[in-house]
Structure formats: structure tokens, C-alpha cells
Design a protein around this motif. Structure first.
Motif, PDB file in Angstrom:
ATOM      1  N   GLU A 164      74.270   0.948  -4.134  1.00 37.05           N
ATOM      2  CA  GLU A 164      74.810   0.950  -3.008  1.00 37.05           C
ATOM      3  C   GLU A 164      75.527  -0.571  -2.923  1.00 37.05           C
ATOM      4  O   GLU A 164      75.258  -1.235  -3.771  1.00 37.05           O
ATOM      5  N   ASP A 165      76.287  -0.639  -1.769  1.00 32.75           N
ATOM      6  CA  ASP A 165      76.730  -1.982  -1.591  1.00 32.75           C
ATOM      7  C   ASP A 165      75.728  -3.033  -1.310  1.00 32.75           C
ATOM      8  O   ASP A 165      76.181  -4.190  -1.228  1.00 32.75           O
ATOM      9  N   GLN A 166      74.447  -2.497  -1.080  1.00 35.00           N
ATOM     10  CA  GLN A 166      73.777  -3.904  -0.439  1.00 35.00           C
ATOM     11  C   GLN A 166      72.299  -3.143  -0.701  1.00 35.00           C
ATOM     12  O   GLN A 166      72.042  -1.879  -1.162  1.00 35.00           O
ATOM     13  N   GLU A 191      82.176   8.314  -6.828  1.00 38.98           N
ATOM     14  CA  GLU A 191      80.681   8.022  -6.758  1.00 38.98           C
ATOM     15  C   GLU A 191      80.038   8.781  -5.674  1.00 38.98           C
ATOM     16  O   GLU A 191      78.896   9.603  -5.759  1.00 38.98           O
ATOM     17  N   VAL A 203      79.051  -1.144   6.282  1.00 37.78           N
ATOM     18  CA  VAL A 203      78.948   0.227   5.730  1.00 37.78           C
ATOM     19  C   VAL A 203      77.713   0.750   5.389  1.00 37.78           C
ATOM     20  O   VAL A 203      77.533   1.979   5.285  1.00 37.78           O
ATOM     21  N   GLY A 204      76.573  -0.095   5.145  1.00 38.58           N
ATOM     22  CA  GLY A 204      75.220   0.366   4.958  1.00 38.58           C
ATOM     23  C   GLY A 204      74.576   0.577   6.487  1.00 38.58           C
ATOM     24  O   GLY A 204      73.437   0.867   6.392  1.00 38.58           O
ATOM     25  N   GLY A 205      75.576   0.290   7.587  1.00 32.45           N
ATOM     26  CA  GLY A 205      74.835   0.524   8.913  1.00 32.45           C
ATOM     27  C   GLY A 205      74.396  -0.765   9.131  1.00 32.45           C
ATOM     28  O   GLY A 205      73.383  -0.859  10.274  1.00 32.45           O
ATOM     29  N   ARG A 222      68.292  -3.000   0.487  1.00 34.75           N
ATOM     30  CA  ARG A 222      67.597  -3.031   1.853  1.00 34.75           C
ATOM     31  C   ARG A 222      66.291  -3.242   1.738  1.00 34.75           C
ATOM     32  O   ARG A 222      65.629  -2.788   0.804  1.00 34.75           O
ATOM     33  N   ARG A 274      81.834   3.981   3.229  1.00 34.87           N
ATOM     34  CA  ARG A 274      82.005   2.979   1.948  1.00 34.87           C
ATOM     35  C   ARG A 274      83.332   2.247   2.154  1.00 34.87           C
ATOM     36  O   ARG A 274      84.142   2.739   2.913  1.00 34.87           O
ATOM     37  N   ASP A 275      83.267   0.904   1.913  1.00 38.21           N
ATOM     38  CA  ASP A 275      84.480   0.468   1.855  1.00 38.21           C
ATOM     39  C   ASP A 275      85.333   0.627   0.679  1.00 38.21           C
ATOM     40  O   ASP A 275      84.642   0.501  -0.401  1.00 38.21           O
ATOM     41  N   THR A 306      87.755   5.913  -6.350  1.00 42.30           N
ATOM     42  CA  THR A 306      86.372   5.678  -6.972  1.00 42.30           C
ATOM     43  C   THR A 306      85.386   5.733  -5.895  1.00 42.30           C
ATOM     44  O   THR A 306      84.353   6.312  -6.597  1.00 42.30           O
ATOM     45  N   LEU A 324      72.194   5.722   6.853  1.00 37.78           N
ATOM     46  CA  LEU A 324      73.271   6.225   6.127  1.00 37.78           C
ATOM     47  C   LEU A 324      72.946   5.967   4.481  1.00 37.78           C
ATOM     48  O   LEU A 324      72.143   5.380   4.104  1.00 37.78           O
ATOM     49  N   GLY A 325      73.610   6.884   3.828  1.00 40.17           N
ATOM     50  CA  GLY A 325      73.450   6.971   2.405  1.00 40.17           C
ATOM     51  C   GLY A 325      74.159   8.257   1.773  1.00 40.17           C
ATOM     52  O   GLY A 325      74.352   9.208   2.208  1.00 40.17           O
ATOM     53  N   ILE A 326      74.599   7.852   0.411  1.00 40.90           N
ATOM     54  CA  ILE A 326      75.666   8.742  -0.115  1.00 40.90           C
ATOM     55  C   ILE A 326      74.886  10.062  -0.507  1.00 40.90           C
ATOM     56  O   ILE A 326      75.452  11.234  -0.657  1.00 40.90           O
ATOM     57  N   GLU A 327      73.543   9.908  -0.750  1.00 39.69           N
ATOM     58  CA  GLU A 327      72.935  11.098  -0.989  1.00 39.69           C
ATOM     59  C   GLU A 327      72.660  12.446   0.028  1.00 39.69           C
ATOM     60  O   GLU A 327      72.224  13.309   0.115  1.00 39.69           O
TER      61      GLU A 327
END
Lengths: 351, 351
Positions: free
Chosen positions: B48-50, A246, A98-100, B52, A233-234, A242, A171-174
Motif C-alpha cells: 500500500e502507499d503506507q 494494481e 488515501v489510506g484513510g 499501518r 489511491r492517488d 498503474t 480501506l484496502g484494495i483487497e
């Protein structure tokens, strides 16, 4: 190294884990050889304290290393659709993907309770090996500890993964923007509902299975079709709710969901109604939330639906300018309710 | 990121870990923020989940990535000379360093028992942060799970480390040759003896402390002085005896130890005599076994003794052509006894 060239591995005489299997001596070596070296074919025959991986090979795949870790304490150890071993591999593969990142290598640390049947451990190791092979990752190093009866509950597994992120991936939630579309790849809550049913103390009769699966293949298909995907995101512990909270929080946007669009199996909806649970908070182990610009939403959906793990993919909502950090659900009756971050806990030991 | 620029972190109202702290929701986020993000300053504020990590930066240090993992279940959690947190960092740093790697990044997965005092967790996290800073590594990602009271014993920690091995380094137990010298960097068995005393059920009155320490600095000094060093191992669970048996086995040589040369504190020798334990099997958490060609033994010894963690370094034996895989101890009385691989277990939950 192929199975056929491996040295003769011992077969354990013991039928259950004993304290000696954690002592660092001969019994431990035999256990590791019999159970783990036999199954995890990427482990060298003479185990060093560490795996050694060529950096040049990794650099061919991208410019950043991704590293992630996850402990698994699921109860029960075996459940419809999987077991703690499969979960441990898929969970860490998904955290990387999910982070690529292209997931590449896993480590596996197990804590075993004295008395655990060796056959259970074998089954778990085999399941990890299968899940790793299917996801295209190698389990390259590990650790085994044993604690006395009662000091842990069967088996706990911690997997740590490394992968490589291609240079162009950002990839990033921002990166979420207003009007972006929220997509999931299928039925929500199957894992949480299946575990709940498997615990047996609710005498729920259902055919539900955990959705436990490695999503890296699906994610590659998605990113090829929708390269502007903002983030993934998983939706594991805490569920989709949730993850979305986030996302809303980090992007300072509002997110609005459409209740009628949520892919929920009738059994899951029914179980939630009976037990007073909210399916948006149920854990998933093979579901992702993708945020995609509206212009690429259709392409993303087609790509997901064309993959075995995305047949029921659906657009479930949208990011909007609004109260920053707020997630709401439009109900079928034209109402709206706030979907808050999980405050207490819904189900313990779900993963 | 410096501490001063970090956003205001919440302070938990709860005084003990609850199931909600593992639920994936707000309580968990607050716990992680308050305890881990506060201490582990390499963690990003938005998790994040990870993690980098730049591959180019790693490639500057060498050509191979080292990866290692270790679960820690030590009982008690706090003991003279350290605690489970310090142990988890030093143990993984050492696993990397004995393979010749520069340790760089750690992940940290904790499994917490419901009811654990938050202050204990804080103390453990602080101890991990200090140990990481001292070893020059960063804790970049983590995971938190909570299990119900009785389903684990306080805290279990799994750390996974990655480091980089310089191109010219070729350490490996298959490189041991006849006449090579076996060196340790100081007092043996302190960790095992200290844990045993700390358990309290033997009413042993002693000032012994665990030798828990990160050895990467010491190892760099050793390899600079004795670049032909064949291999290194940290002598943790199973003690020096287990490491030497693995070395003898892999090299198809015999190893002969000199009882009079073993650096053993009087207290450790005494405790072993009283309890019928063999100090060669006691766990160490800051001791390595180095195999060095005889021509560089003196240089190695000088380098080790010049370092704070190697003042009592000693040559304890030699590899010889003899019965392959056999380790023997020459006693003070001119006798000889076989030092076998640990068959049962000596002390459970030692690390």
C-alpha cells in the motif's frame, strides 16, 4: 510557538549553498535556523535529534498509526502550479490520506547541491510551510545534507509522514468487489503535462498547471458521504493506468474504463497526441482514484463535486467479473483496448 | 511473515538500474519485489502507499512517540566496517535511542542513479535488513526514485524512524548541571578516519574500520545503571566537539575536556597529525556522548564497559560553572585551548 516569540534568527550572509552548510557545524546550524526554523514554526528552537509527540493525542484520532515516505527529485524545481517543496508536502499528505489516515506530522530531509542559491531554498521552504499549514500538518523534524557540485541535481527532498487512521476505517484494495464504480476527482494528467511543458525543450506553449494539492480535506468529505468506499489511491507516477492495474491485480477482477468519461483537458489530450503519450499514464499530484460500491456512487460524486478539488469528478469505469487483473478501455468507436501496467518509463523525474 | 510463505518473487533480468525502474510501472514493481520485498520481510506483499501500525502496541512501550529523519550520501557506498545501508539504519536507530526512545519502525526512501549495478543495490538492501534485525526494528515502508546518470551519485538513502519513549524518561540537553560528567563509549573518530582512508586518494594504508553500530542496546544498559543520566547525543557529523558545543550552549555552562582521557586509536591520532585534522571533529557512527551526574558516573562507566559496544568507555570531561557555552581542552602539557563549533566543513559526504 508563535513567530513573534522566537529568538532572533540569523540571516545568512552566503548567497549559495556551500559544502560547509552540510558539515554539521556552525554554518549548517545557521542555514537551518535561517531557512527552516524560520519557516517551519513547529520546529523547536533548540533542535534535538528527534521530534517528540504525545501518543495520547494521537490515540484520540484513531487506533492505527499510518507511516509513509516519498523521495522527490522533480525536474525542474519550480513549475507552473507548484515546486518541489509543495509537491513533497502534498505527496506525503496524500499517501497518508488515501489510506484513510488523518495526516498529522511530517519530517523533511533535504539533499542540496553545492551552489544552490539560498533564495531558491528559502522559496522551497516557504512553499513547504504554506502547503503544510493548508493541509493541517506540522513539519516537526528534518535533516540537511550537502553534496558537491554535480553529485545531485539542485535539491532532492524526502518527506515522511505519520497520521492516524480512525478505528472504523477499513480501506484496502483487497476490498474491491464486482460492480464497484471507479471515480476520479477531476482532470487527469495535468501534473505530467505541466512538467513536460515546463522543461522547455519541447517548446510547448501552454497555460497548463500542475494539479499539485493536498487531498485530505476532499477525502474526508468523500468518506462522510460514501462510508462504504472500498479504497482510495492517488494516481501519481504511472498515472491512473498503474493504479487501476494494481487494483485489478489485487482484487482478481477486471476493470473496464470508458474513454468518453475520462476527464481530460483539451490541452492535455492534444499534447499527448502530438507526443505519442497516453494520458492514462501521465502523473497526477492532486488526483485520486476511488472505488465505491455502486449504491454510494452518486453520493460520492456529489460530495466530490461540492469540494474545490473535485469539481470535475467523474465516474470513469467499473470493476467486473472478467479476466482477473485485466484493465480495458472502451473507446468512442465501440472498440476496446487493453490498458496494461506501464512497462518502460514515460517521463523521468516527474515527482 | 516468514520468508518461506512469501509468494514467488521475481528475479530481475536487468543488471543495472534504468530509468524504467523509477517510472512507477512494472519495472519498478519488479525491482522493489526482487530487492526490497525480498530482504525487508516486514513489508507486506501487496504494498500500500503506507504502513499501518497498531497504536495500542506502541502505547505499551511509553507515552511519547519519537520521530527522526536522516539522509545518507556517504562516499564511497561501501567502506571497511559498513556501507550506506548499514549506516542509514544505525544512524536513524541511534537518533531515536539517544532521545531515550525504543526504536521500532523505519521507512526507507532511496534515490538511485541510472547505471547502478543491481548487485550493489541488493548488497545495500541486505545490509539494511541485517542492521534492522540486529537493532530490533522493522523497515515497514519505502520509496524508490531513479535519476539519470550524473544527477545523483550512486545511491542516496533517507531513513525515517519512529520509536516510543517510556513515560519516566526525561532526557534533554537543558537538564545538564554543573559538575556533571561527560562520558563517551569508546574510540573516537573511527568512522571519519575509515571513510577518509577508503576514499583512496590519500593512499593511506590502514586497518581502520567504521564504528557504525546501533546503540539502542547499549543505551538501555546505561540508563538502567545510571537512571539520572541527563542527556545523550550521538557524535556523528561534526564529531564530539560539535555535540559538546551544543550542550554547553544549551546549558549555559562551560565544558572542560581532558586531552589525555580521550580514547583515540594510535592510527586515528597519527592520521589526524599527518592531515592536520582534529579528531574531536571527526564523525563517529557508533559513539555517544553521555552527560551523567557525578554520583552515577562510576555506575555508568561499568555498565558501558560491560557491553560489547562500550569496552573503551571513558570519562572525558566535565560541565562546570564558567564562561557559558565555552568548551575547552586541557592539553597534556598543562595548557588549554578552546574547542569551538566547527566553522567550515572538515570532510564532505561522511554520512
Amino acid at each position: 510557538m508563535s513567530d513573534t516569540t522566537r529568538r532572533q534568527l540569523p540571516t545568512l550572509a552566503a548567497r549559495a549553498v556551500t559544502q560547509a552548510h552540510g558539515g554539521g557545524g556552525k554554518a549548517m546550524k545557521d542555514l537551518i535556523d535561517d531557512v527552516f526554523v524560520r519557516e517551519f514554526t513547529a520546529l523547536p528552537e533548540v533542535l534535538e535529534d528527534q521530534a517528540r509527540l504525545e501518543l495520547a493525542e494521537l490515540a484520540c484520532l484513531g487506533d492505527r498509526l499510518a507511516m509513509t515516505t516519498d523521495g522527490f527529485v522533480v525536474d525542474p524545481l519550480f513549475f507552473p502550479g507548484g515546486d518541489i517543496g509543495k509537491l513533497a508536502v502534498c505527496g506525503t499528505v496524500n499517501d497518508l490520506a488515501v489510506g484513510g489516515a488523518h495526516p498529522r506530522y511530517l519530517s523533511c530531509a533535504v539533499i542540496l547541491e553545492e551552489g544552490l542559491p539560498i533564495d531558491d531554498l528559502r522559496r522551497i521552504a516557504r512553499s513547504m510551510a504554506t502547503a503544510a499549514r493548508e493541509a493541517g500538518v506540522e513539519i516537526v523534524t528534518g535533516d540537511t545534507k550537502v553534496v558537491e557540485r554535480g553529485a545531485c541535481d539542485g535539491v532532492f527532498i524526502t518527506t515522511t509522514g505519520i497520521g492516524v487512521i480512525p478505528a472504523e476505517r477499513k480501506l484496502g484494495i483487497e476490498r474491491i468487489q464486482a460492480d464497484d464504480v471507479i471515480i476520479v476527482n477531476g482532470w487527469l494528467g495535468d501534473h505530467g503535462a505541466a512538467i513536460l511543458a515546463a522543461r522547455g525543450d519541447l517548446s510547448l506553449d501552454t497555460d497548463l498547471e500542475s494539479d499539485c494539492a493536498s487531498l485530505n480535506g476532499l477525502i474526508e468529505a468523500l468518506l462522510a458521504a460514501a462510508p462504504e468506499t472500498r479504497c482510495l489511491r492517488d494516481a501519481t507516477r504511472g498515472g491512473v493506468a498503474t493504479v487501476l492495474n494494481e487494483m485489478a491485480d489485487a482484487s482478481r477482477l477486471a476493470i473496464e474504463l470508458d474513454d468518453l468519461a475520462l476527464p481530460l483537458r483539451k490541452e492535455v489530450r492534444g499534447m499527448c497526441e502530438i507526443l505519442g503519450l497516453d494520458p492514462l499514464y501521465l502523473a497526477n499530484e492532486g488526483k485520486l482514484v476511488a472505488v465505491v460500491p455502486a449504491a454510494q456512487a452518486e453520493a460520492a460524486l456529489v460530495a466530490l463535486r461540492g469540494h474545490p478539488l473535485g469539481k470535475e469528478a467523474a465516474i470513469i469505469g467499473q470493476a467486473l467479473v472478467g479476466k482477473p487483473g485485466r484493465v480495458t478501455l472502451r473507446t468512442g468507436f465501440g472498440g476496446q483496448r487493453i490498458v496494461d501496467m506501464l512497462v518502460g518509463e514515460q517521463l523521468p523525474r516527474i515527482c
